[in-house]
Design an enzyme around this catalytic site. Structure first.
Site, PDB file in Angstrom:
ATOM      1  N   HIS A  45      -6.490   3.096   0.404  1.00  0.00           N
ATOM      2  CA  HIS A  45      -6.252   3.334   1.837  1.00  0.00           C
ATOM      3  C   HIS A  45      -7.094   4.558   2.156  1.00  0.00           C
ATOM      4  O   HIS A  45      -6.949   5.600   1.508  1.00  0.00           O
ATOM      5  CB  HIS A  45      -4.758   3.619   2.077  1.00  0.00           C
ATOM      6  CG  HIS A  45      -4.380   3.762   3.520  1.00  0.00           C
ATOM      7  ND1 HIS A  45      -3.406   2.972   4.092  1.00  0.00           N
ATOM      8  CD2 HIS A  45      -4.802   4.600   4.499  1.00  0.00           C
ATOM      9  CE1 HIS A  45      -3.245   3.320   5.363  1.00  0.00           C
ATOM     10  NE2 HIS A  45      -4.093   4.316   5.622  1.00  0.00           N
ATOM     11  N   CYS A  95       0.845  -1.194   0.000  1.00  0.00           N
ATOM     12  CA  CYS A  95       0.000   0.000   0.000  1.00  0.00           C
ATOM     13  C   CYS A  95       0.882   1.248   0.000  1.00  0.00           C
ATOM     14  O   CYS A  95       1.741   1.417   0.871  1.00  0.00           O
ATOM     15  CB  CYS A  95      -0.902  -0.009   1.232  1.00  0.00           C
ATOM     16  SG  CYS A  95      -1.810   1.527   1.470  1.00  0.00           S
ATOM     17  N   GLY A  97     -13.166   8.114  -7.960  1.00  0.00           N
ATOM     18  CA  GLY A  97     -11.832   8.667  -8.121  1.00  0.00           C
ATOM     19  C   GLY A  97     -10.827   8.229  -7.070  1.00  0.00           C
ATOM     20  O   GLY A  97      -9.742   8.813  -6.975  1.00  0.00           O
ATOM     21  N   CYS A 139       0.599   3.256   3.261  1.00  0.00           N
ATOM     22  CA  CYS A 139       1.265   2.571   4.371  1.00  0.00           C
ATOM     23  C   CYS A 139       2.775   2.768   4.276  1.00  0.00           C
ATOM     24  O   CYS A 139       3.439   2.978   5.295  1.00  0.00           O
ATOM     25  CB  CYS A 139       0.913   1.087   4.380  1.00  0.00           C
ATOM     26  SG  CYS A 139      -0.767   0.733   4.941  1.00  0.00           S
ATOM     27  N   HIS A 162      -8.510   7.872   2.985  1.00  0.00           N
ATOM     28  CA  HIS A 162      -7.831   9.161   3.132  1.00  0.00           C
ATOM     29  C   HIS A 162      -8.801  10.285   2.807  1.00  0.00           C
ATOM     30  O   HIS A 162      -9.795  10.094   2.121  1.00  0.00           O
ATOM     31  CB  HIS A 162      -6.584   9.248   2.248  1.00  0.00           C
ATOM     32  CG  HIS A 162      -6.842   9.095   0.790  1.00  0.00           C
ATOM     33  ND1 HIS A 162      -7.087   7.867   0.196  1.00  0.00           N
ATOM     34  CD2 HIS A 162      -6.880  10.004  -0.214  1.00  0.00           C
ATOM     35  CE1 HIS A 162      -7.259   8.028  -1.106  1.00  0.00           C
ATOM     36  NE2 HIS A 162      -7.159   9.320  -1.377  1.00  0.00           N
ATOM     37  N   ASN A 181     -12.966  10.180  -1.363  1.00  0.00           N
ATOM     38  CA  ASN A 181     -13.401   9.427  -2.534  1.00  0.00           C
ATOM     39  C   ASN A 181     -13.435   7.955  -2.147  1.00  0.00           C
ATOM     40  O   ASN A 181     -12.461   7.438  -1.619  1.00  0.00           O
ATOM     41  CB  ASN A 181     -12.431   9.631  -3.704  1.00  0.00           C
ATOM     42  CG  ASN A 181     -12.302  11.088  -4.089  1.00  0.00           C
ATOM     43  OD1 ASN A 181     -13.275  11.818  -4.117  1.00  0.00           O
ATOM     44  ND2 ASN A 181     -11.087  11.518  -4.382  1.00  0.00           N
ATOM     45  N   HIS A 229      -8.959  14.463   1.641  1.00  0.00           N
ATOM     46  CA  HIS A 229      -8.267  15.601   1.039  1.00  0.00           C
ATOM     47  C   HIS A 229      -8.712  16.862   1.762  1.00  0.00           C
ATOM     48  O   HIS A 229      -9.913  17.109   1.908  1.00  0.00           O
ATOM     49  CB  HIS A 229      -8.638  15.732  -0.443  1.00  0.00           C
ATOM     50  CG  HIS A 229      -8.259  14.556  -1.266  1.00  0.00           C
ATOM     51  ND1 HIS A 229      -7.124  14.533  -2.047  1.00  0.00           N
ATOM     52  CD2 HIS A 229      -8.857  13.354  -1.432  1.00  0.00           C
ATOM     53  CE1 HIS A 229      -7.054  13.370  -2.671  1.00  0.00           C
ATOM     54  NE2 HIS A 229      -8.097  12.632  -2.314  1.00  0.00           N
ATOM     55  N   HIS A 245      -4.503   0.739   8.450  1.00  0.00           N
ATOM     56  CA  HIS A 245      -4.923   0.510   7.068  1.00  0.00           C
ATOM     57  C   HIS A 245      -6.398   0.114   7.031  1.00  0.00           C
ATOM     58  O   HIS A 245      -6.806  -0.898   7.598  1.00  0.00           O
ATOM     59  CB  HIS A 245      -4.088  -0.581   6.387  1.00  0.00           C
ATOM     60  CG  HIS A 245      -4.493  -0.758   4.953  1.00  0.00           C
ATOM     61  ND1 HIS A 245      -3.983   0.016   3.959  1.00  0.00           N
ATOM     62  CD2 HIS A 245      -5.393  -1.581   4.376  1.00  0.00           C
ATOM     63  CE1 HIS A 245      -4.534  -0.338   2.808  1.00  0.00           C
ATOM     64  NE2 HIS A 245      -5.406  -1.307   3.037  1.00  0.00           N
ATOM     65  N   THR A 256      -7.869   6.476  -6.000  1.00  0.00           N
ATOM     66  CA  THR A 256      -6.769   5.816  -6.699  1.00  0.00           C
ATOM     67  C   THR A 256      -5.870   5.021  -5.766  1.00  0.00           C
ATOM     68  O   THR A 256      -5.188   4.108  -6.214  1.00  0.00           O
ATOM     69  CB  THR A 256      -5.915   6.840  -7.476  1.00  0.00           C
ATOM     70  OG1 THR A 256      -5.452   7.837  -6.569  1.00  0.00           O
ATOM     71  CG2 THR A 256      -6.734   7.501  -8.581  1.00  0.00           C
TER      72      THR A 256
END
Length: 117
Positions: A95, A3, A90, A6, A97, A84, A99, A45, A92
């Site tokens: 993991h 990952c 979207g 990670c 996350h 996302n 923004h 994770h 990509t």
């Protein structure tokens, strides 16, 4: 585990760290879509928002606690948080996350950030 996030969290891949605590790691996005574009990532994770359940949901609170600390430390008064979930949305990197976008007046949609792709 192979990952990307990670590996960034573990220091195997360099990043421009913005914030770190026991639960969260934040760093500058390498392809920013706003003057301020940070990724806020749980150290645990979790592949995506669909994988959040009663055993790991506290990590989401830690993400938003970290966002408030980052905003205060960086002097950011107004920002947008985006997640996302899944390929069509979207995502990509698989993991979880978030923004953090700031530094520009935002409307609704990608056009408001100068991106139409």
């Amino acid at each position: 585990m192979d990952c990307l996030f990670c590996k960034i969290i573990n220091g195997e891949i360099p990043s421009a760290k913005v914030y770190e605590d026991e639960f969260v790691y934040s760093f500058k996005d390498i392809s920013p879509i706003a003057p301020v574009h940070y990724l806020i990532v749980p150290k645990q994770h979790i592949c995506c928002a669909n994988a959040i359940d009663e055993t790991n949901s506290a990590v989401v609170a830690k993400i938003f606690e970290a966002a408030a600390k980052i905003a205060k430390a960086e002097g950011i008064e107004s920002y947008r948080i985006i997640n996302n979930c899944g390929d069509d949305a979207g995502q990509t990197v698989k993991h979880l996350h978030f923004h953090m976008l700031a530094g520009v007046k935002m409307g609704w949609g990608a056009e408001s950030l100068g991106k139409t792709e």
